[in-house]
Scaffold this active site. Sequence first.
Site, PDB file in Angstrom:
ATOM      1  N   ASP A   1       0.946  -1.109   0.119  1.00  0.00           N
ATOM      2  CA  ASP A   1       0.080  -0.040   0.009  1.00  0.00           C
ATOM      3  C   ASP A   1       0.732   1.176  -0.086  1.00  0.00           C
ATOM      4  OD1 ASP A   1      -2.105   1.684   0.316  1.00  0.00           O
ATOM      5  OD2 ASP A   1      -2.737   0.972   2.151  1.00  0.00           O
TER       6      ASP A   1
ATOM      7  N   ASP B   1      -8.615  -6.793   1.556  1.00  0.00           N
ATOM      8  CA  ASP B   1      -7.787  -6.920   2.651  1.00  0.00           C
ATOM      9  C   ASP B   1      -8.431  -6.171   3.991  1.00  0.00           C
ATOM     10  OD1 ASP B   1      -6.181  -4.078   3.558  1.00  0.00           O
ATOM     11  OD2 ASP B   1      -7.003  -3.964   1.581  1.00  0.00           O
TER      12      ASP B   1
END
Length: 372
Positions: A92, A265
Amino acid sequence: MFEFEITSDCINTGARTGIFHTPNGKVNTPKFMPVGTLATVKGISSKQLISTGSEMILSNTFHLHLQPGEKLVKASGGIHKFMNWPKPILTDSGGYQVFSLAKLNNISDEGVEFKNPRDGSHVFLSPEKVIKIQMDLGSDVAMAFDHCPPHTANENDIEDSLERTHSWLQKCVETHQKSNQALFGIVQGGKYPRLREYSAKYTSSFDLPGIAVGGVSVGEAVEEIHSVINYVPKFLPINKPRYLMGIGSLKEISLAVANGFDIFDCVLPTRLGRHGTAFFNDERLNLRNARFKNDFSPIDKTCKCETCKSYSRAYLHHLIRNDEILGLSLISLHNIAHLIRFTNAISTAIRDNCFTNDFAPWKTSSIAHHTW
């Protein structure tokens, strides 16, 4: 090197199964992705993680940049060798963490200046720097740097942040030059359909290997989450993997799959596990409660994870009540296996043309009755 292959489609919904091919292996979708923020899924070894059926994990650029630093990770041979994880890794960009955890000093089109939450030092992150950090980390998938405003922001402020996200995406694309790493763009726009559509179309125009939808499940009402899940996919390319960020409940995953999302996620499996809470069907069991003291059954007798095969609720209750680290690890392991098994079962249902009956979000009773 990166390819997304759609292998089956649901005849009644937008659900599909697929294979996302990466240099470090394939990801069968739909798939839940455990969160390993600091190159570790808290309390779980790589070997244990593989036993759950996990095929891809997420690590965080913001946190790894601050500690231990991308140069050290690169010197070790890259993030896969650093953490001994042989399968795909997505990093990320850290945009959410910058805007939610750090004390901001300045936001501009060039980047963000903030105080390091660890030591108070000043840190500057630009879209170019974020991409270079991820290139040094060596993840399979890098995420573009985005501005994720609070869900309480008004439409004008969200539109301003969206223009910044789009400007940063352009800079990320221009900076990213690593053929063995895919770059995903991130759709933002808050709860406003006009802005979500605009962002989805703009982000899709770059024809990147995949696309993510962010700014979801950041404190807004459930109805707003569902609205984004239902609305945005119609403006996304069909032939790319679609990553819905921060979603980990069974209902939201099944709703997202029905709308054509592929990858998910969430920190909940390990966060709840560390507090002694285990997933069971679509319920949560607080194993700290006294009612489990003499319960010698596993968390879930149908689960094949290491925890359920080897330990009883009574033993886990004992560990949690005595603050033993093993208990937190074992429950977290089960929770991850639970979500992996759920997404695997969704894949089977799509291939067998029974997704609508077994997993469609309006059929909550079928989830509760544990058809998977």
